[in-house]
Design an enzyme around this catalytic site. Structure first.
Site, PDB file in Angstrom:
ATOM      1  N   GLY A  76      11.804  94.149 -42.687  1.00  0.00           N
ATOM      2  CA  GLY A  76      10.449  93.461 -41.919  1.00  0.00           C
ATOM      3  C   GLY A  76      10.735  91.831 -42.153  1.00  0.00           C
ATOM      4  O   GLY A  76      11.309  91.335 -42.919  1.00  0.00           O
ATOM      5  N   MET A  77       9.559  91.192 -41.858  1.00  0.00           N
ATOM      6  CA  MET A  77       9.331  89.818 -41.820  1.00  0.00           C
ATOM      7  C   MET A  77       9.436  89.202 -43.280  1.00  0.00           C
ATOM      8  O   MET A  77      10.066  88.450 -43.690  1.00  0.00           O
ATOM      9  CB  MET A  77       8.130  89.213 -40.726  1.00  0.00           C
ATOM     10  N   THR A 128       2.123  97.611 -38.686  1.00  0.00           N
ATOM     11  CA  THR A 128       1.666  96.282 -38.530  1.00  0.00           C
ATOM     12  C   THR A 128       0.912  96.106 -37.070  1.00  0.00           C
ATOM     13  O   THR A 128       0.600  94.890 -37.001  1.00  0.00           O
ATOM     14  CB  THR A 128       2.342  95.220 -39.167  1.00  0.00           C
ATOM     15  N   ASP A 131      -6.110  90.308 -45.372  1.00  0.00           N
ATOM     16  CA  ASP A 131      -7.510  89.718 -45.306  1.00  0.00           C
ATOM     17  C   ASP A 131      -8.067  90.691 -44.517  1.00  0.00           C
ATOM     18  O   ASP A 131      -9.562  90.651 -44.540  1.00  0.00           O
ATOM     19  CB  ASP A 131      -7.582  88.205 -44.728  1.00  0.00           C
ATOM     20  N   TYR A 178      -6.700  99.247 -38.443  1.00  0.00           N
ATOM     21  CA  TYR A 178      -5.919  98.641 -39.254  1.00  0.00           C
ATOM     22  C   TYR A 178      -6.357  98.396 -40.571  1.00  0.00           C
ATOM     23  O   TYR A 178      -5.693  98.598 -41.647  1.00  0.00           O
ATOM     24  CB  TYR A 178      -5.208  97.497 -38.510  1.00  0.00           C
ATOM     25  N   LYS A 196      -5.354  99.951 -44.282  1.00  0.00           N
ATOM     26  CA  LYS A 196      -4.851  99.036 -45.455  1.00  0.00           C
ATOM     27  C   LYS A 196      -5.955  99.493 -46.473  1.00  0.00           C
ATOM     28  O   LYS A 196      -5.165  99.059 -47.639  1.00  0.00           O
ATOM     29  CB  LYS A 196      -4.750  97.573 -44.947  1.00  0.00           C
TER      30      LYS A 196
HETATM   31  N1  NAP Z   1       2.085  89.698 -40.463  1.00  0.00           N
HETATM   32  C1  NAP Z   1       0.721  89.366 -40.891  1.00  0.00           C
HETATM   33  O1  NAP Z   1       0.326  88.417 -40.347  1.00  0.00           O
HETATM   34  C2  NAP Z   1       0.324  89.869 -42.156  1.00  0.00           C
HETATM   35  C3  NAP Z   1      -1.129  89.444 -42.587  1.00  0.00           C
HETATM   36  C4  NAP Z   1      -1.660  90.224 -43.841  1.00  0.00           C
HETATM   37  C5  NAP Z   1      -1.093  91.207 -44.473  1.00  0.00           C
HETATM   38  N2  NAP Z   1       0.305  91.600 -43.962  1.00  0.00           N
HETATM   39  C6  NAP Z   1       1.125  92.707 -44.691  1.00  0.00           C
HETATM   40  O2  NAP Z   1       2.149  92.007 -45.168  1.00  0.00           O
HETATM   41  C7  NAP Z   1       3.239  93.288 -45.227  1.00  0.00           C
HETATM   42  C8  NAP Z   1       4.374  92.899 -44.519  1.00  0.00           C
HETATM   43  O3  NAP Z   1       4.133  92.590 -43.111  1.00  0.00           O
HETATM   44  P1  NAP Z   1       5.312  92.079 -42.313  1.00  0.00           P
HETATM   45  O4  NAP Z   1       4.558  90.877 -41.511  1.00  0.00           O
HETATM   46  O5  NAP Z   1       6.404  91.643 -42.925  1.00  0.00           O
HETATM   47  O6  NAP Z   1       5.298  93.244 -41.159  1.00  0.00           O
HETATM   48  P2  NAP Z   1       6.779  93.872 -40.390  1.00  0.00           P
HETATM   49  O7  NAP Z   1       7.671  92.693 -40.118  1.00  0.00           O
HETATM   50  O8  NAP Z   1       6.212  94.705 -39.318  1.00  0.00           O
HETATM   51  O9  NAP Z   1       7.330  94.657 -41.604  1.00  0.00           O
HETATM   52  C9  NAP Z   1       6.900  95.976 -41.976  1.00  0.00           C
HETATM   53  C10 NAP Z   1       7.940  96.836 -42.205  1.00  0.00           C
HETATM   54  O10 NAP Z   1       7.873  98.083 -42.526  1.00  0.00           O
HETATM   55  C11 NAP Z   1       8.505  98.902 -41.846  1.00  0.00           C
HETATM   56  N3  NAP Z   1       7.909 100.331 -41.793  1.00  0.00           N
HETATM   57  C12 NAP Z   1       6.950 100.750 -40.846  1.00  0.00           C
HETATM   58  N4  NAP Z   1       6.810 102.035 -41.098  1.00  0.00           N
HETATM   59  C13 NAP Z   1       7.452 102.203 -42.040  1.00  0.00           C
HETATM   60  C14 NAP Z   1       7.712 103.540 -42.740  1.00  0.00           C
HETATM   61  N5  NAP Z   1       7.162 104.859 -42.292  1.00  0.00           N
HETATM   62  N6  NAP Z   1       8.784 103.569 -43.664  1.00  0.00           N
HETATM   63  C15 NAP Z   1       9.397 102.489 -44.075  1.00  0.00           C
HETATM   64  N7  NAP Z   1       9.230 101.154 -43.526  1.00  0.00           N
HETATM   65  C16 NAP Z   1       8.218 101.353 -42.480  1.00  0.00           C
HETATM   66  C17 NAP Z   1       8.697  98.219 -40.434  1.00  0.00           C
HETATM   67  O11 NAP Z   1       9.759  98.868 -39.775  1.00  0.00           O
HETATM   68  P3  NAP Z   1       9.794  98.908 -38.119  1.00  0.00           P
HETATM   69  O12 NAP Z   1       9.699  97.463 -37.644  1.00  0.00           O
HETATM   70  O13 NAP Z   1      11.127  99.700 -38.047  1.00  0.00           O
HETATM   71  O14 NAP Z   1       8.623  99.723 -37.672  1.00  0.00           O
HETATM   72  C18 NAP Z   1       8.921  96.857 -41.081  1.00  0.00           C
HETATM   73  O15 NAP Z   1      10.392  96.640 -41.334  1.00  0.00           O
HETATM   74  C19 NAP Z   1       2.405  94.439 -44.720  1.00  0.00           C
HETATM   75  O16 NAP Z   1       1.752  94.963 -45.854  1.00  0.00           O
HETATM   76  C20 NAP Z   1       1.398  93.801 -43.982  1.00  0.00           C
HETATM   77  O17 NAP Z   1       0.138  95.133 -43.786  1.00  0.00           O
HETATM   78  C21 NAP Z   1       0.723  90.939 -42.649  1.00  0.00           C
END
Ligand code: NAP
Length: 295
Positions: free
Chosen positions: A12-13, A62, A102, A125, A129
């Site tokens: 993921g990101m 996400t 948040d 969502y 969380k």
């Molecule tokens: N992005 C934001 O602005 C933001 C803000 C606040 C908090 N967060 C939190 O930060 C964390 C990282 O988010 P991110 O932005 O890096 O999101 P992301 O790029 O969507 O990364 C999440 C990863 O989790 C994987 N995933 C989904 N379902 C899964 C499963 N059942 N088993 C294993 N892996 C799974 C996804 O794979 P696929 O792509 O193949 O589905 C993706 O690679 C998350 O906890 C998110 O809630 C993000």
């Protein structure tokens, strides 16, 4: 003690930057992308966690708007699966750093939210969380670290910042909402902060809820103007508008500014102000590629 580290959601990101930061720091790291480890599979999670000292759960569902129409899928990954990860960490004696958001907060404050502020998610969502947070804190009162972050952008994923970079390369006006405030945070320094917290956890630093976001705050409009200016485009092309012009399935919090009291009290290095952080990020190859239209 550097320990053995496991990163879930490693493709993921945030996960991609976490693995890079850990490898750069010389830590022994297992990078488990979704194809390697589906966190909804409790037996697979137990097997994967075994033998690790620190687990960083960066796996999540996400799709904030998608969660409104499929709350069960969001809960399976963001709630139930987190309970599997926490139980596996309890069995293995591993510290768990769980990444949260948040969006567990109601967004109606006027001053930064402390870590112990009452929660109150506005959308499915956020509710999923929050279930994950509770699972971690219940299963791992001494070794579970819930790290809330917000408004992420990174070189290895889709983000508002990347969208604005693409729009900056074009022409014409762009309307951006000016009635939601938060802390735009680059995943790379966030990853470095999480690794620092993981090291502190191994040294016995107090468990519980932490906030890790850039310092300061901005609206989406202010962030977009900054991106345009840093990309060499005219920021006056960005025009302020209100979120009722862009109705979306999931309601969003209007005020997402998080206080960093526990982070500072734990002696962890503060994350930079959002504007300085953005300036450094946009010089990285991943964002240069977006500007050049290559991604
Ligand atoms: N992005 C934001 O602005 C933001 C803000 C606040 C908090 N967060 C939190 O930060 C964390 C990282 O988010 P991110 O932005 O890096 O999101 P992301 O790029 O969507 O990364 C999440 C990863 O989790 C994987 N995933 C989904 N379902 C899964 C499963 N059942 N088993 C294993 N892996 C799974 C996804 O794979 P696929 O792509 O193949 O589905 C993706 O690679 C998350 O906890 C998110 O809630 C993000």
């Amino acid at each position: 003690m550097t320990g053995r580290w496991l990163v879930t959601g490693a493709a993921g990101m945030l996960g991609t930057d976490l693995v890079a930061v850990l490898a750069d720091a010389g830590h022994e790291v297992t990078a488990a992308a979704r194809r390697d480890l589906d966190v909804t599979d409790a037996a697979a999670v137990a097997a994967a966690v075994d033998g690790h000292d620190v687990v960083i759960n960066a796996a999540a569902y996400t799709d904030v708007d998608g969660a409104e129409s499929d709350p069960g899928r969001a809960m399976a990954v963001n709630g139930d699966a987190v309970a599997h990860v926490a139980a596996a960490c309890a069995a293995a004696g591993a510290r768990l750093l769980h990444v949260s958001t948040d969006y567990v907060l109601p967004g109606d404050a006027t001053a930064p939210y402390p870590e112990d502020a009452p929660t109150g998610p506005l959308n499915a969502y956020g509710r999923s969380k929050l279930a994950g947070e509770r699972a971690v804190l219940a299963a791992l009162p001494e070794s579970g670290y819930v790290v809330r972050t917000a408004w992420l952008y990174g070189e290895h994923g889709r983000s508002f910042v990347a969208t604005m970079l693409r729009l900056a390369a074009g022409d014409g006006a762009v309307d951006v909402v000016d009635d939601a405030r938060g802390q735009p945070t680059w995943t790379r320094p966030l990853a470095a902060g999480l690794v620092e917290l993981g090291e502190a956890a191994l040294a016995g630093r107090a468990a519980g809820v932490y906030h890790a976001t850039a310092a300061g705050a901005a609206t989406w409009y202010e962030l977009a103007r900054a991106v345009f200016a840093m990309a060499g485009s005219d920021p006056a092309r960005v025009r302020p508008t209100s979120s009722d012009r862009f109705p979306r399935p999931a309601p969003r919090p209007a005020y997402s500014v998080l206080g960093h009291g526990r982070w500072a009290a734990a002696g962890l290095a503060p994350l930079a102000p959002w504007h300085d952080m953005l300036a450094v990020a946009l010089r990285r190859p991943g964002f240069a590629a977006v500007r050049a239209g290559a991604r």
